[in-house]
Design a protein around this motif. Structure first.
Motif, PDB file in Angstrom:
ATOM      1  N   GLU A   1       0.862  -1.190   0.000  1.00  0.00           N
ATOM      2  CA  GLU A   1       0.000   0.000   0.000  1.00  0.00           C
ATOM      3  C   GLU A   1       0.892   1.232   0.000  1.00  0.00           C
ATOM      4  OE1 GLU A   1      -2.496   2.679  -0.197  1.00  0.00           O
ATOM      5  OE2 GLU A   1      -3.636   0.837   0.213  1.00  0.00           O
ATOM      6  N   ASP A   2       0.685   2.132  -0.971  1.00  0.00           N
ATOM      7  CA  ASP A   2       1.548   3.314  -1.073  1.00  0.00           C
ATOM      8  C   ASP A   2       1.186   4.422  -0.086  1.00  0.00           C
ATOM      9  OD1 ASP A   2       0.087   5.470  -3.449  1.00  0.00           O
ATOM     10  OD2 ASP A   2      -0.757   3.541  -2.882  1.00  0.00           O
ATOM     11  N   GLU A   3      -0.038   4.429   0.424  1.00  0.00           N
ATOM     12  CA  GLU A   3      -0.441   5.436   1.403  1.00  0.00           C
ATOM     13  C   GLU A   3       0.016   4.986   2.797  1.00  0.00           C
ATOM     14  OE1 GLU A   3      -1.845   8.373   0.890  1.00  0.00           O
ATOM     15  OE2 GLU A   3      -1.998   8.063  -1.270  1.00  0.00           O
TER      16      GLU A   3
ATOM     17  N   LEU B   1      -2.735   4.153   5.467  1.00  0.00           N
ATOM     18  CA  LEU B   1      -3.510   2.952   5.135  1.00  0.00           C
ATOM     19  C   LEU B   1      -2.669   1.694   5.305  1.00  0.00           C
ATOM     20  CD1 LEU B   1      -5.534   4.151   2.020  1.00  0.00           C
ATOM     21  CD2 LEU B   1      -6.315   3.909   4.381  1.00  0.00           C
ATOM     22  N   ARG B   2      -1.379   1.779   4.957  1.00  0.00           N
ATOM     23  CA  ARG B   2      -0.480   0.643   5.142  1.00  0.00           C
ATOM     24  C   ARG B   2      -0.367   0.311   6.636  1.00  0.00           C
ATOM     25  NH1 ARG B   2       3.452   2.556   2.326  1.00  0.00           N
ATOM     26  NH2 ARG B   2       4.651   3.432   4.037  1.00  0.00           N
ATOM     27  N   MET B   3      -0.219   1.348   7.461  1.00  0.00           N
ATOM     28  CA  MET B   3      -0.114   1.144   8.903  1.00  0.00           C
ATOM     29  C   MET B   3      -1.420   0.592   9.479  1.00  0.00           C
ATOM     30  SD  MET B   3       1.111   3.802  11.933  1.00  0.00           S
ATOM     31  CE  MET B   3       1.028   5.104  10.760  1.00  0.00           C
ATOM     32  N   LEU B   4      -2.561   1.103   9.003  1.00  0.00           N
ATOM     33  CA  LEU B   4      -3.852   0.624   9.468  1.00  0.00           C
ATOM     34  C   LEU B   4      -4.045  -0.855   9.148  1.00  0.00           C
ATOM     35  CD1 LEU B   4      -6.688   1.142  10.663  1.00  0.00           C
ATOM     36  CD2 LEU B   4      -7.412   1.767   8.356  1.00  0.00           C
ATOM     37  N   ALA B   5      -3.797  -1.240   7.902  1.00  0.00           N
ATOM     38  CA  ALA B   5      -3.946  -2.647   7.504  1.00  0.00           C
ATOM     39  C   ALA B   5      -3.005  -3.539   8.309  1.00  0.00           C
ATOM     40  CB  ALA B   5      -3.694  -2.807   6.007  1.00  0.00           C
ATOM     41  N   THR B   6      -1.778  -3.070   8.497  1.00  0.00           N
ATOM     42  CA  THR B   6      -0.802  -3.830   9.281  1.00  0.00           C
ATOM     43  C   THR B   6      -1.304  -4.023  10.705  1.00  0.00           C
ATOM     44  OG1 THR B   6       1.028  -3.058   7.916  1.00  0.00           O
ATOM     45  CG2 THR B   6       1.586  -3.841  10.116  1.00  0.00           C
ATOM     46  N   ASP B   7      -1.794  -2.962  11.322  1.00  0.00           N
ATOM     47  CA  ASP B   7      -2.296  -3.045  12.702  1.00  0.00           C
ATOM     48  C   ASP B   7      -3.492  -3.992  12.813  1.00  0.00           C
ATOM     49  OD1 ASP B   7      -0.342  -1.273  13.542  1.00  0.00           O
ATOM     50  OD2 ASP B   7      -1.702   0.442  13.718  1.00  0.00           O
ATOM     51  N   ILE B   8      -4.422  -3.895  11.862  1.00  0.00           N
ATOM     52  CA  ILE B   8      -5.602  -4.769  11.876  1.00  0.00           C
ATOM     53  C   ILE B   8      -5.176  -6.233  11.842  1.00  0.00           C
ATOM     54  CG2 ILE B   8      -7.575  -5.562  10.489  1.00  0.00           C
ATOM     55  CD1 ILE B   8      -7.879  -2.587   9.578  1.00  0.00           C
ATOM     56  N   LEU B   9      -4.263  -6.555  10.945  1.00  0.00           N
ATOM     57  CA  LEU B   9      -3.854  -7.948  10.766  1.00  0.00           C
ATOM     58  C   LEU B   9      -2.980  -8.440  11.917  1.00  0.00           C
ATOM     59  CD1 LEU B   9      -3.275  -7.837   6.922  1.00  0.00           C
ATOM     60  CD2 LEU B   9      -5.250  -8.764   8.161  1.00  0.00           C
TER      61      LEU B   9
ATOM     62  N   PHE C   1      -1.680  -8.888   0.198  1.00  0.00           N
ATOM     63  CA  PHE C   1      -2.778  -7.916   0.242  1.00  0.00           C
ATOM     64  C   PHE C   1      -2.263  -6.651  -0.406  1.00  0.00           C
ATOM     65  CE2 PHE C   1      -5.005  -4.465   2.739  1.00  0.00           C
ATOM     66  CZ  PHE C   1      -6.167  -4.532   1.994  1.00  0.00           C
ATOM     67  N   THR C   2      -2.783  -6.323  -1.596  1.00  0.00           N
ATOM     68  CA  THR C   2      -2.246  -5.196  -2.347  1.00  0.00           C
ATOM     69  C   THR C   2      -3.317  -4.232  -2.832  1.00  0.00           C
ATOM     70  OG1 THR C   2      -0.823  -4.553  -4.208  1.00  0.00           O
ATOM     71  CG2 THR C   2      -2.244  -6.458  -4.555  1.00  0.00           C
ATOM     72  N   ASP C   3      -2.972  -2.959  -2.796  1.00  0.00           N
ATOM     73  CA  ASP C   3      -3.776  -1.924  -3.426  1.00  0.00           C
ATOM     74  C   ASP C   3      -3.526  -2.026  -4.933  1.00  0.00           C
ATOM     75  OD1 ASP C   3      -5.363   0.328  -3.838  1.00  0.00           O
ATOM     76  OD2 ASP C   3      -3.770   1.739  -3.376  1.00  0.00           O
ATOM     77  N   ILE C   4      -4.509  -1.617  -5.727  1.00  0.00           N
ATOM     78  CA  ILE C   4      -4.331  -1.650  -7.179  1.00  0.00           C
ATOM     79  C   ILE C   4      -3.575  -0.430  -7.672  1.00  0.00           C
ATOM     80  CG2 ILE C   4      -5.536  -1.499  -9.405  1.00  0.00           C
ATOM     81  CD1 ILE C   4      -7.662  -3.356  -8.228  1.00  0.00           C
ATOM     82  N   ASN C   5      -4.014   0.760  -7.255  1.00  0.00           N
ATOM     83  CA  ASN C   5      -3.437   2.000  -7.765  1.00  0.00           C
ATOM     84  C   ASN C   5      -2.233   2.420  -6.929  1.00  0.00           C
ATOM     85  OD1 ASN C   5      -6.704   2.312  -8.065  1.00  0.00           O
ATOM     86  ND2 ASN C   5      -5.536   2.806  -9.899  1.00  0.00           N
ATOM     87  N   MET C   6      -1.044   2.231  -7.524  1.00  0.00           N
ATOM     88  CA  MET C   6       0.199   2.592  -6.855  1.00  0.00           C
ATOM     89  C   MET C   6       1.153   3.215  -7.855  1.00  0.00           C
ATOM     90  SD  MET C   6       0.959  -0.578  -4.307  1.00  0.00           S
ATOM     91  CE  MET C   6       1.067  -1.757  -5.633  1.00  0.00           C
TER      92      MET C   6
END
Length: 124
Positions: free
Chosen positions: A16-18, A21-29, A59-64
């Motif tokens: 995730e380039d943002e 959002l990268r930190m949020l997804a990491t924390d959730i998982l 787990f990847t974002d499409i737009n990067m």
């Protein structure tokens, strides 16, 4: 209470380039007890994939930014590392799961923590 079986040992690569959002997804998982690696670009993700043999879910974002978007990355991973399950996200484009490589899961942004965890669990 975790949505994932306690016996499930997953290593998830979040791309995730943002940064938030990268930190949020990491924390959730990580809160679900998963091991999480993170990358800001597809190129960085490929470098991590080359160096580790224990990654089970991408787990990847499409737009990067960069030469490769997340959908291309997912296709490359499906071909090169077929054992790695795919979960793809986007806030700009919508996909159905059957439009993704290798029976991947799609999670629309903005996603709730439960949606992300369920997609990871279903992919695994």
């Amino acid at each position: 209470m975790s949505l994932l079986p306690s016996s499930l040992s997953l290593v998830v690569l979040v791309v995730e380039d943002e940064p938030l959002l990268r930190m949020l997804a990491t924390d959730i998982l990580e809160d679900e007890g998963l091991t999480v690696l993170a990358a800001a670009t597809a190129e960085e993700a490929l470098s991590i994939l080359e160096s580790r043999g224990d990654i089970t879910v991408l787990f990847t974002d499409i737009n990067m930014p960069g030469k490769m978007d997340g959908l291309t990355l997912a296709s490359h991973v499906a071909q090169r590392w077929p054992h790695i399950r795919l979960v793809v996200t986007s806030g700009r484009q919508g996909f159905t799961n059957d439009q993704l490589p290798d029976d991947g899961q799609f999670v629309q942004k903005p996603y709730r923590p439960r949606q992300l965890v369920c997609a990871i669990a279903h992919a695994a």
